[in-house]
Design a protein around this motif. Sequence first.
Motif, PDB file in Angstrom:
ATOM      1  N   ASN A  90       0.833  -1.214   0.000  1.00 12.74           N
ATOM      2  CA  ASN A  90       0.000   0.000   0.000  1.00 12.74           C
ATOM      3  C   ASN A  90       0.864   1.260   0.000  1.00 12.74           C
ATOM      4  O   ASN A  90       0.526   2.260  -0.646  1.00 12.74           O
ATOM      5  CB  ASN A  90      -0.931   0.003   1.218  1.00 12.74           C
ATOM      6  CG  ASN A  90      -2.031  -1.039   1.098  1.00 12.74           C
ATOM      7  OD1 ASN A  90      -2.455  -1.383  -0.009  1.00 12.74           O
ATOM      8  ND2 ASN A  90      -2.493  -1.556   2.232  1.00 12.74           N
ATOM      9  N   PHE A  91       1.969   1.206   0.723  1.00 14.42           N
ATOM     10  CA  PHE A  91       2.885   2.344   0.757  1.00 14.42           C
ATOM     11  C   PHE A  91       3.415   2.633  -0.647  1.00 14.42           C
ATOM     12  O   PHE A  91       3.424   3.785  -1.100  1.00 14.42           O
ATOM     13  CB  PHE A  91       4.041   2.043   1.717  1.00 14.42           C
ATOM     14  CG  PHE A  91       5.023   3.167   1.873  1.00 14.42           C
ATOM     15  CD1 PHE A  91       4.878   4.098   2.886  1.00 14.42           C
ATOM     16  CD2 PHE A  91       6.102   3.298   1.004  1.00 14.42           C
ATOM     17  CE1 PHE A  91       5.788   5.141   3.032  1.00 14.42           C
ATOM     18  CE2 PHE A  91       7.014   4.330   1.137  1.00 14.42           C
ATOM     19  CZ  PHE A  91       6.855   5.260   2.156  1.00 14.42           C
ATOM     20  N   VAL A  92       3.868   1.587  -1.343  1.00 19.05           N
ATOM     21  CA  VAL A  92       4.393   1.746  -2.701  1.00 19.05           C
ATOM     22  C   VAL A  92       3.308   2.270  -3.637  1.00 19.05           C
ATOM     23  O   VAL A  92       3.552   3.145  -4.478  1.00 19.05           O
ATOM     24  CB  VAL A  92       4.948   0.402  -3.220  1.00 19.05           C
ATOM     25  CG1 VAL A  92       5.264   0.484  -4.714  1.00 19.05           C
ATOM     26  CG2 VAL A  92       6.194   0.004  -2.440  1.00 19.05           C
ATOM     27  N   LYS A  93       2.101   1.757  -3.471  1.00 21.84           N
ATOM     28  CA  LYS A  93       0.995   2.164  -4.336  1.00 21.84           C
ATOM     29  C   LYS A  93       0.681   3.648  -4.185  1.00 21.84           C
ATOM     30  O   LYS A  93       0.523   4.368  -5.182  1.00 21.84           O
ATOM     31  CB  LYS A  93      -0.243   1.326  -4.006  1.00 21.84           C
ATOM     32  CG  LYS A  93      -1.472   1.697  -4.817  1.00 21.84           C
ATOM     33  CD  LYS A  93      -2.656   0.817  -4.439  1.00 21.84           C
ATOM     34  CE  LYS A  93      -3.903   1.206  -5.233  1.00 21.84           C
ATOM     35  NZ  LYS A  93      -5.063   0.336  -4.876  1.00 21.84           N
ATOM     36  N   HIS A  94       0.603   4.120  -2.956  1.00 16.64           N
ATOM     37  CA  HIS A  94       0.196   5.507  -2.716  1.00 16.64           C
ATOM     38  C   HIS A  94       1.348   6.496  -2.908  1.00 16.64           C
ATOM     39  O   HIS A  94       1.131   7.619  -3.365  1.00 16.64           O
ATOM     40  CB  HIS A  94      -0.402   5.642  -1.316  1.00 16.64           C
ATOM     41  CG  HIS A  94      -1.691   4.891  -1.141  1.00 16.64           C
ATOM     42  ND1 HIS A  94      -2.833   5.212  -1.848  1.00 16.64           N
ATOM     43  CD2 HIS A  94      -2.020   3.824  -0.357  1.00 16.64           C
ATOM     44  CE1 HIS A  94      -3.815   4.387  -1.510  1.00 16.64           C
ATOM     45  NE2 HIS A  94      -3.350   3.537  -0.606  1.00 16.64           N
ATOM     46  N   GLU A  95       2.562   6.072  -2.561  1.00 13.78           N
ATOM     47  CA  GLU A  95       3.712   6.973  -2.698  1.00 13.78           C
ATOM     48  C   GLU A  95       4.282   6.970  -4.115  1.00 13.78           C
ATOM     49  O   GLU A  95       5.055   7.858  -4.473  1.00 13.78           O
ATOM     50  CB  GLU A  95       4.815   6.574  -1.708  1.00 13.78           C
ATOM     51  CG  GLU A  95       4.432   6.721  -0.254  1.00 13.78           C
ATOM     52  CD  GLU A  95       4.151   8.164   0.121  1.00 13.78           C
ATOM     53  OE1 GLU A  95       4.835   9.076  -0.417  1.00 13.78           O
ATOM     54  OE2 GLU A  95       3.245   8.391   0.943  1.00 13.78           O
ATOM     55  N   ARG A  96       3.944   5.953  -4.896  1.00 15.48           N
ATOM     56  CA  ARG A  96       4.440   5.813  -6.265  1.00 15.48           C
ATOM     57  C   ARG A  96       5.967   5.878  -6.303  1.00 15.48           C
ATOM     58  O   ARG A  96       6.577   6.575  -7.124  1.00 15.48           O
ATOM     59  CB  ARG A  96       3.828   6.875  -7.186  1.00 15.48           C
ATOM     60  CG  ARG A  96       2.308   6.832  -7.255  1.00 15.48           C
ATOM     61  CD  ARG A  96       1.771   7.767  -8.318  1.00 15.48           C
ATOM     62  NE  ARG A  96       2.204   7.353  -9.645  1.00 15.48           N
ATOM     63  CZ  ARG A  96       1.630   6.381 -10.363  1.00 15.48           C
ATOM     64  NH1 ARG A  96       0.597   5.706  -9.865  1.00 15.48           N
ATOM     65  NH2 ARG A  96       2.083   6.081 -11.558  1.00 15.48           N
ATOM     66  N   ASN A  97       6.558   5.114  -5.413  1.00 14.35           N
ATOM     67  CA  ASN A  97       8.014   5.094  -5.302  1.00 14.35           C
ATOM     68  C   ASN A  97       8.425   3.891  -4.459  1.00 14.35           C
ATOM     69  O   ASN A  97       7.598   3.295  -3.765  1.00 14.35           O
ATOM     70  CB  ASN A  97       8.514   6.388  -4.644  1.00 14.35           C
ATOM     71  CG  ASN A  97       9.967   6.683  -4.970  1.00 14.35           C
ATOM     72  OD1 ASN A  97      10.739   5.790  -5.322  1.00 14.35           O
ATOM     73  ND2 ASN A  97      10.355   7.944  -4.862  1.00 14.35           N
ATOM     74  N   CYS A  98       9.702   3.527  -4.552  1.00 10.34           N
ATOM     75  CA  CYS A  98      10.352   2.583  -3.642  1.00 10.34           C
ATOM     76  C   CYS A  98       9.981   1.117  -3.850  1.00 10.34           C
ATOM     77  O   CYS A  98      10.303   0.279  -3.001  1.00 10.34           O
ATOM     78  CB  CYS A  98      10.093   2.961  -2.180  1.00 10.34           C
ATOM     79  SG  CYS A  98      10.678   4.611  -1.744  1.00 10.34           S
ATOM     80  N   GLU A  99       9.341   0.771  -4.962  1.00  7.95           N
ATOM     81  CA  GLU A  99       9.073  -0.653  -5.209  1.00  7.95           C
ATOM     82  C   GLU A  99      10.376  -1.429  -5.380  1.00  7.95           C
ATOM     83  O   GLU A  99      10.459  -2.613  -5.024  1.00  7.95           O
ATOM     84  CB  GLU A  99       8.165  -0.819  -6.433  1.00  7.95           C
ATOM     85  CG  GLU A  99       8.842  -0.796  -7.788  1.00  7.95           C
ATOM     86  CD  GLU A  99       9.331   0.587  -8.216  1.00  7.95           C
ATOM     87  OE1 GLU A  99       9.977   0.670  -9.271  1.00  7.95           O
ATOM     88  OE2 GLU A  99       9.062   1.578  -7.505  1.00  7.95           O
ATOM     89  N   ASP A 100      11.419  -0.772  -5.904  1.00  2.58           N
ATOM     90  CA  ASP A 100      12.707  -1.436  -6.080  1.00  2.58           C
ATOM     91  C   ASP A 100      13.389  -1.696  -4.741  1.00  2.58           C
ATOM     92  O   ASP A 100      14.019  -2.744  -4.544  1.00  2.58           O
ATOM     93  CB  ASP A 100      13.609  -0.610  -6.996  1.00  2.58           C
ATOM     94  CG  ASP A 100      13.630   0.872  -6.638  1.00  2.58           C
ATOM     95  OD1 ASP A 100      12.970   1.267  -5.651  1.00  2.58           O
ATOM     96  OD2 ASP A 100      14.295   1.641  -7.354  1.00  2.58           O
TER      97      ASP A 100
END
Length: 352
Positions: free
Chosen positions: A270-280
Motif C-alpha cells: 500500500n505504501f508503494v501504491k500511494h507513494e508511487r516510489n520505492c518498489e525497487d
Amino acid sequence: MHQEGAVRNGMGSNAANVSFASLASFKDKAGMKGQRSTLQRWRFACGNMSYRVKLLTGCVVVLLALYCTSRAASIIGWDDQYPEVRSGSPRHRYTVLINTWKRYELLKKTVAHYSSCSNVDAVNVIWSEPQPPTKELHSKLTEVTERNQVEVRFNINKVDELNNRFKPIAGIRTDAVFSVDDDLVIPCPTMDLAFSVWLSAPRSMVGFVPRMHWPKQSDAQKHGREEYTYGGWWSVWWTGTYSMILTKASFLHKDYLDLYTNTMPSSILNFVKHERNCEDIAMSFLVANVTNASPLWVKGEVHEIGSTGISSLSGHTQHRTDCMNYFVEIFGHMPLVSTRVKATDASEIWFW
C-alpha cells in the motif's frame, strides 16, 4: 714623378687584384657553405625520414601486437564466450520485463534492442495505462520481435501502480527475468555477462545500478530503533560499497514475483501504491530477507535514452530514506547486506 705615379698605379693594380682575389675567395667560401648547408639539410631530412619510418614501423608493430593479442584465444583454440549461456533450453535463457508508461518511441527502441539479444526467450511489456495498446503499436512491436524470432507479450493491468511490475506472469518459460525500465538500453554482450553471473547465483539480484543503505547516528538508536540514510550513486562510487541493485536494470528469479505479490506485507504494498516510489527498495528487502546475502553488481555500459526520471526531483533522497526506515520498521530489522564485490569481464582487463 713618373716613378711616384707608377708606384701609385702599381698599388692601385695590386689593390684591385687583392679585391678581386678576396671576392673570388668569398664566393668560393659561400659556395662551400651553400654546399655544406644543402648537405646538412639533406642529412637532416634523411634523419627526419628515418625517424618517421621508425615511428611508423613502431606503430604498425604495436597495432599488430594488439590485434594478435585480441585474436590469440581464437587462434590457440581457447573459447572466450560464456559457456553457461549457450544452451537453447529455456532454463539457460531469460525473459525481459519492460516497465513502460506513455513513451512509445522509447518502448519501440528497447523492445527492438532486447529482442535482438541471443539469450532472450521473450519480451513482456508491463502495461498500466488506462487504454490498451493500439493495434499499430502492437503490430510494430510484433514485427520487430518476430524478425528476431522472439515473442512479445503485453501484460495489461487495470490499475496504474508500481507494484504491477512485479506481478507473477503466467506462461514464463525461464527461471530468470530481467526487469528494466523503458529508457535503459544495455548492450547484448554486457547482458550475457550479467546473465552468466546470475546463473552462478540464481537466488541473488544481479544488475547494473547499485545503491547503499548507510547507518544513521541519531537519538532513535539510543532507544533501540535502527535508522538509515539512502545512499545514491555518488556514495557507492566513492566507497565502492553497496547493498541494493535497483530493478530498473536487474536479473532476478521469477519466484520473487510471486513472493512480492503474495507474501509482501500489505502495508508495504500500500505504501508503494500511494507513494508511487520505492518498489525497487521493497524488492531488495524481500530478496535479502530470503537469501541473507548481498546482491551482485556487474560492471557494464548502461545507456539512458530517455529524459531524467524521479531521481532528479527535489527531495528524492529524503523520500527514499523515509521508505527504507519504514520498511525496516515493518520487517522488524534491516535485511540488506552490504558488499564491495563487483563482477567484470576479465577479457577486457589486461592487468588484474
